[in-house]
Each structure stands twice: as C-alpha cells, then as structure tokens.
Scaffold this motif. Structure first.
Motif, PDB file in Angstrom:
ATOM      1  N   PRO A  26       0.833  -1.211   0.000  1.00 36.25           N
ATOM      2  CA  PRO A  26       0.000   0.000   0.000  1.00 36.25           C
ATOM      3  C   PRO A  26       0.865   1.258   0.000  1.00 36.25           C
ATOM      4  CG  PRO A  26      -0.794  -1.573   1.631  1.00 36.25           C
ATOM      5  CD  PRO A  26       0.523  -2.094   1.135  1.00 36.25           C
ATOM      6  N   LYS A  27       0.349   2.330  -0.569  1.00 36.58           N
ATOM      7  CA  LYS A  27       1.087   3.597  -0.708  1.00 36.58           C
ATOM      8  C   LYS A  27       1.601   4.133   0.628  1.00 36.58           C
ATOM      9  CE  LYS A  27       0.622   4.034  -5.159  1.00 36.58           C
ATOM     10  NZ  LYS A  27       1.740   3.713  -6.011  1.00 36.58           N
ATOM     11  N   ASP A  28       0.820   3.995   1.696  1.00 38.05           N
ATOM     12  CA  ASP A  28       1.274   4.510   2.993  1.00 38.05           C
ATOM     13  C   ASP A  28       2.482   3.740   3.509  1.00 38.05           C
ATOM     14  OD1 ASP A  28      -0.491   2.314   3.378  1.00 38.05           O
ATOM     15  OD2 ASP A  28      -0.896   2.939   5.441  1.00 38.05           O
ATOM     16  N   VAL A  29       2.524   2.438   3.232  1.00 36.10           N
ATOM     17  CA  VAL A  29       3.687   1.641   3.632  1.00 36.10           C
ATOM     18  C   VAL A  29       4.886   2.029   2.768  1.00 36.10           C
ATOM     19  CG1 VAL A  29       4.642  -0.686   3.847  1.00 36.10           C
ATOM     20  CG2 VAL A  29       2.252  -0.265   4.448  1.00 36.10           C
ATOM     21  N   GLN A  30       4.661   2.188   1.475  1.00 35.18           N
ATOM     22  CA  GLN A  30       5.744   2.605   0.581  1.00 35.18           C
ATOM     23  C   GLN A  30       6.366   3.920   1.053  1.00 35.18           C
ATOM     24  OE1 GLN A  30       4.871   2.568  -3.654  1.00 35.18           O
ATOM     25  NE2 GLN A  30       3.372   0.933  -3.347  1.00 35.18           N
ATOM     26  N   ALA A  31       5.514   4.854   1.465  1.00 35.73           N
ATOM     27  CA  ALA A  31       5.995   6.159   1.913  1.00 35.73           C
ATOM     28  C   ALA A  31       6.834   6.060   3.190  1.00 35.73           C
ATOM     29  CB  ALA A  31       4.811   7.090   2.143  1.00 35.73           C
ATOM     30  N   SER A  32       6.589   5.015   3.985  1.00 36.00           N
ATOM     31  CA  SER A  32       7.318   4.883   5.252  1.00 36.00           C
ATOM     32  C   SER A  32       8.675   4.200   5.107  1.00 36.00           C
ATOM     33  CB  SER A  32       6.458   4.121   6.277  1.00 36.00           C
ATOM     34  OG  SER A  32       6.334   2.767   5.907  1.00 36.00           O
ATOM     35  N   VAL A  33       8.991   3.732   3.892  1.00 34.28           N
ATOM     36  CA  VAL A  33      10.276   3.057   3.662  1.00 34.28           C
ATOM     37  C   VAL A  33      10.968   3.618   2.414  1.00 34.28           C
ATOM     38  CG1 VAL A  33       9.746   0.926   4.895  1.00 34.28           C
ATOM     39  CG2 VAL A  33       9.078   1.132   2.510  1.00 34.28           C
ATOM     40  N   PRO A  34      11.239   4.920   2.403  1.00 42.74           N
ATOM     41  CA  PRO A  34      11.843   5.533   1.215  1.00 42.74           C
ATOM     42  C   PRO A  34      13.201   4.909   0.885  1.00 42.74           C
ATOM     43  CG  PRO A  34      12.007   7.015   3.087  1.00 42.74           C
ATOM     44  CD  PRO A  34      11.138   5.860   3.514  1.00 42.74           C
ATOM     45  N   GLY A  35      13.420   4.687  -0.407  1.00 38.48           N
ATOM     46  CA  GLY A  35      14.694   4.138  -0.858  1.00 38.48           C
ATOM     47  C   GLY A  35      14.780   2.626  -0.837  1.00 38.48           C
ATOM     48  N   ARG A  36      13.824   1.963  -0.217  1.00 39.59           N
ATOM     49  CA  ARG A  36      13.841   0.492  -0.168  1.00 39.59           C
ATOM     50  C   ARG A  36      13.134  -0.080  -1.381  1.00 39.59           C
ATOM     51  NH1 ARG A  36      16.625  -2.171   3.529  1.00 39.59           N
ATOM     52  NH2 ARG A  36      16.867  -1.053   5.459  1.00 39.59           N
ATOM     53  N   LYS A  37      13.700  -1.150  -1.928  1.00 36.81           N
ATOM     54  CA  LYS A  37      13.076  -1.843  -3.055  1.00 36.81           C
ATOM     55  C   LYS A  37      12.345  -3.102  -2.610  1.00 36.81           C
ATOM     56  CE  LYS A  37      16.103  -0.046  -6.590  1.00 36.81           C
ATOM     57  NZ  LYS A  37      15.266   1.015  -7.013  1.00 36.81           N
ATOM     58  N   GLN A  38      12.777  -3.666  -1.465  1.00 41.58           N
ATOM     59  CA  GLN A  38      12.120  -4.868  -0.952  1.00 41.58           C
ATOM     60  C   GLN A  38      12.120  -4.882   0.564  1.00 41.58           C
ATOM     61  OE1 GLN A  38      14.380  -8.054  -2.680  1.00 41.58           O
ATOM     62  NE2 GLN A  38      15.862  -8.102  -1.039  1.00 41.58           N
ATOM     63  N   LEU A  39      11.148  -5.609   1.100  1.00 42.94           N
ATOM     64  CA  LEU A  39      11.043  -5.862   2.532  1.00 42.94           C
ATOM     65  C   LEU A  39      10.836  -7.356   2.696  1.00 42.94           C
ATOM     66  CD1 LEU A  39       8.651  -2.947   3.568  1.00 42.94           C
ATOM     67  CD2 LEU A  39      11.121  -3.050   3.884  1.00 42.94           C
ATOM     68  N   TYR A  40      10.756  -7.797   3.936  1.00 41.36           N
ATOM     69  CA  TYR A  40      10.548  -9.211   4.224  1.00 41.36           C
ATOM     70  C   TYR A  40       9.301  -9.365   5.083  1.00 41.36           C
ATOM     71  CZ  TYR A  40      15.083  -9.641   2.210  1.00 41.36           C
ATOM     72  OH  TYR A  40      16.119  -9.577   1.319  1.00 41.36           O
ATOM     73  N   ALA A  41       8.383 -10.182   4.602  1.00 39.94           N
ATOM     74  CA  ALA A  41       7.131 -10.427   5.310  1.00 39.94           C
ATOM     75  C   ALA A  41       7.216 -11.762   6.035  1.00 39.94           C
ATOM     76  CB  ALA A  41       5.962 -10.443   4.334  1.00 39.94           C
ATOM     77  N   VAL A  42       6.641 -11.802   7.226  1.00 38.56           N
ATOM     78  CA  VAL A  42       6.539 -13.033   8.004  1.00 38.56           C
ATOM     79  C   VAL A  42       5.057 -13.387   8.063  1.00 38.56           C
ATOM     80  CG1 VAL A  42       6.987 -14.142  10.229  1.00 38.56           C
ATOM     81  CG2 VAL A  42       8.551 -12.359   9.383  1.00 38.56           C
TER      82      VAL A  42
END
Length: 74
Positions: A26-42
């Motif tokens: 979601p856009k709000d999550v994207q905005a909270s991690v500027p510069g990141r291309k990937q994250l890790y979900a559990v």
C-alpha cells in the motif's frame, strides 16, 4: 521442512519469510520506507501477515524470539 525435534520444540508453530517488493505494498507503507526496493514479510501457516521488516536476518530473529520456526519461501 521441520525435523520432528524442531516441531516438538516449537509446538509445530511454523512461519514463512518471503521477500516482498515495496511497489506491491500500500502507498502509505511505501511512503514509510523511502529508498527500499524490498522488505521481508513473516506469515503464519494460514497466510496471515504477522510482520514486515527491512532485513531478512531480522525476520528470522523476530520469528524465533516469538517461539516460531521460520522457513524461507522462494
């Protein structure tokens, strides 16, 4: 796959760690991690997301700290 000993130690509590593209979030999550291309979900065995973290190693540590047995999803 967990060994019988691992299953006994964790009570069969398996979680899955997978890479998630930031652009798929979601856009709000994207905005909270500027510069990141990937994250890790559990995710739990039912597919519910339990956590979203910036580092793969941290995802595994977090799972173990909460008495889960993490497994990587490719």
């Amino acid at each position: 796959m967990q060994t019988p000993v691992e299953m006994a130690e964790t009570g069969g509590r398996t979680v899955y760690v997978k890479t998630v593209a930031v652009t798929d979030l979601p856009k709000d999550v994207q905005a909270s991690v500027p510069g990141r291309k990937q994250l890790y979900a559990v995710h739990d065995e039912a597919g519910e997301q339990l956590a979203l973290v910036a580092d793969r190693k941290m995802a595994f540590v977090l799972a173990r700290q909460h008495d889960y047995a993490p497994v990587a999803v490719h």
